[in-house]
Design an enzyme around this catalytic site. Structure first.
Site, PDB file in Angstrom:
ATOM      1  N   ASP A 270       0.019   9.425   2.872  1.00  0.00           N
ATOM      2  CA  ASP A 270       1.252   8.711   3.116  1.00  0.00           C
ATOM      3  C   ASP A 270       0.932   7.576   4.092  1.00  0.00           C
ATOM      4  O   ASP A 270      -0.161   7.503   4.662  1.00  0.00           O
ATOM      5  CB  ASP A 270       2.334   9.665   3.657  1.00  0.00           C
ATOM      6  CG  ASP A 270       3.728   9.103   3.409  1.00  0.00           C
ATOM      7  OD1 ASP A 270       4.680   9.892   3.380  1.00  0.00           O
ATOM      8  OD2 ASP A 270       3.858   7.874   3.236  1.00  0.00           O
TER       9      ASP A 270
HETATM   10  C1  GLC Z   1       6.793   6.169   3.359  1.00  0.00           C
HETATM   11  C2  GLC Z   1       7.186   7.463   2.701  1.00  0.00           C
HETATM   12  C3  GLC Z   1       6.612   7.634   1.329  1.00  0.00           C
HETATM   13  C4  GLC Z   1       6.507   6.278   0.652  1.00  0.00           C
HETATM   14  C5  GLC Z   1       5.459   5.498   1.402  1.00  0.00           C
HETATM   15  C6  GLC Z   1       5.300   4.079   0.820  1.00  0.00           C
HETATM   16  O1  GLC Z   1       6.586   6.337   4.721  1.00  0.00           O
HETATM   17  O2  GLC Z   1       6.976   8.671   3.417  1.00  0.00           O
HETATM   18  O3  GLC Z   1       7.467   8.531   0.623  1.00  0.00           O
HETATM   19  O4  GLC Z   1       6.151   6.421  -0.701  1.00  0.00           O
HETATM   20  O5  GLC Z   1       5.740   5.412   2.795  1.00  0.00           O
HETATM   21  O6  GLC Z   1       6.459   3.343   1.059  1.00  0.00           O
END
Ligand code: GLC
Length: 745
Positions: A270
């Site tokens: 993430d």
């Molecule tokens: C965010 C989220 C994730 C998302 C990623 C890209 O912090 O936790 O679900 O897909 O970053 O935006």
């Protein structure tokens, strides 16, 4: 168990892509390999020099959050024409519930209990996103969510492993289509692996402590189902799982995902979650974080640059071996071959259907209509008949707000395309009914009641007051958690004022979570829970209010009476002193100086009834349905047999309607305690007025399996109950035996 193969491709296709990846890998330098493992941020139509240079140097495998198609094509051109190995880029974006045509939030879509609706929504979203050059979305979010304080429950498919697994697979299929190489297909991403929904106190990013048995029986099943369905990628969670944050958790990423599931796809971290390992306190610095994440098996780093900065050094210090990198990089390259990016990296937007075309808007409206849950309808207040009405008051901060109705995780949808409740109600009633509108509150958080007088006056002169209240979209979603989940601001006071007029109240709620509604429930005549219904939410809601659509949606999450009951979910364990009606004594009914043990000694609170306000699977219709005559194909089955359960379902009303019939089981005695009910089947049944049908479900031994004390997935002999009904409180039931030798499934 055979390796999980992406269900989308033949063995030959899989092998050829993997072979192509291997042959490319042999030409790559360490730096280029690490480049494939690095995802950089896009810059909204601009390509900064550092990004262009990094791509030319082969240091970028993916870019996220670039949606300008010309810029995406230029990024691809730089990668193809100006880098040494000409490897195209993965272009990622959160297309969570729509790109330009915004569908209801996932929690709303889950209320449809329809794989068709969810698959169609994802398919349309993928096609719209692909026209901008996006080839990878970070969805479905399949975190089991049992805490409505957690803002991300809005993105989830609810509290139940079976429903979430079934609908999560449908979303994967919608995004990925029959082949990743097809035009309009984009790679999906099962997130957030794993256990993120158990964040303590419903605070996002907070610690999760989940016993392995619970993790395997509740939180992992949707991810296993997505893996078996061929989801192209996984995303590791931010959260600390039992002391080891997921983005550095070797047990999760190696023992489970690779060792047990043989998952072939790649794992992306993430956002910045690898660098955060040192903030968690799992590592001392970014270099150690890179080492921990690579060792755990996080194949690509999202946005933070620990791989970019330290991985080559770690290889040179023999802390990471090249063979390990090769496995990780080949997964990434394989996906790029599967997507056809090497042969077709560029996007021609004109070759795609127009965004927000009629068919997409129609699908979004249908999805919204099937996602709105009718929670209350006293004296059949709904549907409203235009014949009997002269004047309707439409009141509330969300009645005419095309932005808020879109919900959380909307990056590319635009409010200007929304059709609001007020607009749709006006269109529904035409000229012969007066519509009196009053926003009453500036936002859902407002406490300025200066316009309440106007709202009351309009309600007084109306035959019915439609209140459109709830939560602004910013109050749910990532990092947007609430410790009090009542209607925010002065909305409860507004309801009370309108209720004093005596005008019937139809309450439409737009929210990204279950709200605690016990206080306002007696003051309104009907409640339609629309969640955040998306671009076409207005017409969908109006069609239900005026009877063009008979609501059929069912809750995918439990609604607590108050926040003190949380966590509250239907698949609870029985405990040794279960809460029962007789064991519940309300605090106000306790005699003075009652002796210590004189009250019911059971799993209850003294100040709140132990039941939910609305249970999992609940949803009213304009029709009424009756379940009777449950029959089993046999009173006992062996491990080789299946069990058929049949029930007579009757539409006892004069209105045709759809009923989502649900099948639950209970394993009465097992080596680990089992929930008092577990959803194991559901089907939507269309019944005309007065019509009866015999509906049948089939149970297999696989449906009876669970992870036992030794974490073996198996069924155990003994007595089971099976229930069929309209929600998790289904009473119609009978027993059957599972006999024979306990099998190792
Ligand atoms: C965010 C989220 C994730 C998302 C990623 C890209 O912090 O936790 O679900 O897909 O970053 O935006």
């Amino acid at each position: 168990m055979s390796a999980i193969k992406p269900a989308l491709m033949s063995d030959e296709a899989i092998n050829s892509h993997a072979e192509l990846a291997k042959s490319l890998l042999k030409q790559m330098t360490i730096a280029e390999k690490i480049g494939q493992m690095s995802q950089f941020m896009g810059h909204e139509g601009v390509i900064p020099e550092y990004l262009s240079l990094a791509i030319k140097q082969g240091k970028v495998g993916s870019v996220l959050n670039e949606v300008d198609v010309d810029t995406v094509n230029e990024l691809q051109r730089i990668a193809i024409e100006e880098s040494r190995l000409r490897i195209p880029l993965l272009i990622g974006r959160d297309v969570i519930h729509g790109f330009k045509t915004i569908f209801p939030i996932p929690l709303a879509q889950a209320s449809s209990w329809s794989t068709e609706i969810i698959e169609q929504g994802a398919k349309i979203s993928a096609l719209e996103a692909a026209s901008s050059g996006i080839n990878w979305t970070f969805a479905p979010m399949i975190d089991i969510s049992r805490d409505p304080r957690w803002g991300r429950i809005a993105e989830s498919l609810g509290e139940d492993p079976f429903l979430c697994s079934t609908l999560g697979v449908a979303m994967v299929n919608g995004f990925q289509g029959d082949s990743l190489a097809n035009k309009g297909s984009i790679a999906a991403c099962a997130k957030h692996f794993a256990g993120y929904g158990a964040s303590e106190s419903g605070r996002d990013y907070n610690t999760t402590n989940i016993p392995e048995n619970e993790l395997r029986n509740v939180y992992l099943p949707p991810f296993k189902a997505a893996a078996e369905a061929g989801v192209a990628t996984f995303m590791s969670s931010f959260s600390d799982l039992n002391g080891v944050p997921a983005s550095g958790n070797e047990w999760l990423m190696q023992d489970i995902l690779r060792g047990e599931w043989h998952y072939p796809g790649f794992v992306v971290s993430d956002w910045d979650s690898i660098r955060q390992l040192s903030i968690h306190g799992l590592t001392a610095n970014d270099k150690d974080s890179a080492c921990a994440a690579v060792t755990a098996g996080i194949d690509m780093e999202m946005v933070s640059t620990t791989y970019h900065d330290y991985l080559e050094q770690l290889v040179n210090e023999d802390k990471v071996n090249v063979a390990q990198l090769d496995v990780m990089v080949s997964r990434i390259l394989t996906l790029k071959f599967e997507l056809g990016l090497f042969s077709n990296p560029y996007t021609e937007p004109a070759s795609y259907p127009q965004l927000l075309d009629d068919s997409s808007l129609k699908a979004a409206q249908n999805a919204a209509a099937k996602s709105c849950v009718l929670l209350k309808n006293d004296q059949q207040t709904l549907p409203l008949s235009t014949n009997g009405l002269n004047s309707i008051a439409v009141i509330g901060p969300l009645a005419d707000d095309g932005y808020e109705q879109l919900g959380t995780w909307v990056f590319d949808g635009e409010a200007k395309h929304s059709q609001t409740c007020l607009q749709a109600i006006k269109q529904s009633v035409g000229e012969n009914i007066e519509i009196h509108y009053c926003k009453a509150l500036e936002t859902t958080r407002s406490t300025n009641q200066q316009d309440f007088g106007e709202a009351v006056a309009k309600a007084k002169q109306a035959d019915v007051a439609i209140l459109v209240l709830g939560e602004e979209s910013i109050l749910s979603g990532e990092a947007h958690c609430r410790s009090n989940i009542d209607l925010p601001g002065s909305q409860e006071q507004l309801i009370a004022k309108i209720a004093q007029t005596g005008t019937p109240i139809v309450l439409v709620i737009m929210a990204g979570r279950p709200l605690t509604l016990e206080k306002i429930l007696p003051q309104v005549d009907a409640i339609l829970y629309a969640w955040h219904p998306g671009t076409m939410g207005g017409p969908a809601i109006a069609d239900i209010l005026f009877g063009k659509v008979n609501p059929s949606a069912k809750l995918p999450v439990t609604f607590p009476r108050n926040v003190g009951q949380i966590p509250l979910y239907y698949a609870q364990k029985h405990t040794g002193k279960p809460a029962t009606q007789t064991s519940f004594v309300h605090m106000n009914d306790i005699p003075n100086r009652a002796p210590q043990t004189s009250l019911g000694m059971a799993a209850t609170h003294l100040d709140t009834h132990f039941s939910p306000l609305f249970p999992f699977g609940f949803g009213l219709s304009y029709s009424t349905f009756e379940y009777a005559d449950i029959n089993l194909s046999s009173p006992a089955i062996t491990f080789e047999q299946t069990l058929q359960i049949s029930v007579t379902l009757t539409n006892t009303s004069d209105t045709a309607g759809d009923e989502i019939a649900q099948l639950y089981i209970r394993d009465l005695v097992a080596s680990v305690t089992r929930p008092i009910k577990e959803l194991k089947g559901f089907q939507t049944v269309q019944l005309s007025a007065g019509e009866s049908k015999i509906i049948t479900f089939t149970l297999t031994v696989q449906d009876l399996c669970f992870y036992d004390r030794k974490m073996q997935f198996r069924a155990e002999t003994g007595t089971f109950q099976v229930f069929v009904g309209s929600d998790c409180q289904a009473a119609l039931n009978c027993e059957f035996q599972l006999q024979g030798s306990t099998n190792e499934q």
